[in-house]
Design an enzyme around this catalytic site. Structure first.
Site, mmCIF file in Angstrom:
data_model
loop_
_atom_site.group_PDB
_atom_site.id
_atom_site.type_symbol
_atom_site.label_atom_id
_atom_site.label_comp_id
_atom_site.label_asym_id
_atom_site.label_seq_id
_atom_site.Cartn_x
_atom_site.Cartn_y
_atom_site.Cartn_z
ATOM 1 N N SER A 25 7.896 7.177 30.206
ATOM 2 C CA SER A 25 7.742 8.230 29.168
ATOM 3 C C SER A 25 8.657 7.848 28.076
ATOM 4 O O SER A 25 9.737 7.336 28.215
ATOM 5 C CB SER A 25 7.314 9.543 29.385
ATOM 6 O OG SER A 25 8.475 10.442 29.418
ATOM 7 N N TYR A 58 3.743 6.886 27.090
ATOM 8 C CA TYR A 58 2.779 8.214 27.550
ATOM 9 C C TYR A 58 4.023 9.045 26.772
ATOM 10 O O TYR A 58 5.030 9.348 27.376
ATOM 11 C CB TYR A 58 1.969 8.679 28.198
ATOM 12 C CG TYR A 58 2.732 9.131 29.598
ATOM 13 C CD1 TYR A 58 3.179 10.565 29.621
ATOM 14 C CD2 TYR A 58 3.009 8.052 30.573
ATOM 15 C CE1 TYR A 58 3.938 10.409 30.478
ATOM 16 C CE2 TYR A 58 3.652 8.447 30.956
ATOM 17 C CZ TYR A 58 4.143 9.838 31.952
ATOM 18 O OH TYR A 58 4.927 10.039 32.379
#
Length: 117
Positions: A25, A58
């Site tokens: 991430s 993400y």
């Protein structure tokens, strides 16, 4: 017909950390997320201006006001602290709607990653 268009962009943010030992991430300061109309969990495409790397990951919400831009996990191998990155998200929309859609684009302060008004 649906097409994918740029929804949001954080243009030229400075990487503050690269944490290989965290599950994937990118951690982004919550102030930047709000200003760019992005949310935790959203898929983003990242381009590193320093080395040309491009990759997807993400978002994880970072501490508000921290200026944090931290690539985590395998993505940490793609950047170095102080690299300049462009963070982009996209949305699917109807072709006709896309013709008039205007993405949210922000330009953070290069020294602090704070939101510039």
């Amino acid at each position: 017909m649906m097409i994918e268009v740029l929804k949001s962009k954080i243009h030229c943010a400075r990487v503050t950390e690269a944490n290989l030992n965290y599950m994937g991430s990118i951690t982004i300061d919550e102030n930047l997320l709000d200003a760019a109309n992005m949310i935790a969990g959203e898929k983003v495409y990242i381009a590193d201006n320093n080395n040309g790397e491009r990759f997807e990951t993400y978002i994880i919400k970072g501490e508000r006001g921290s200026g944090k831009i931290c690539l985590n996990g395998a993505a940490a191998r793609k950047v170095q602290p102080d690299d300049i990155v462009i963070i982009m998200s996209y949305a699917l929309m109807d072709f006709e709607e896309a013709k008039s859609f205007k993405p949210t684009v922000i330009f953070p302060d290069p020294a602090t990653n704070s939101v510039v008004k």
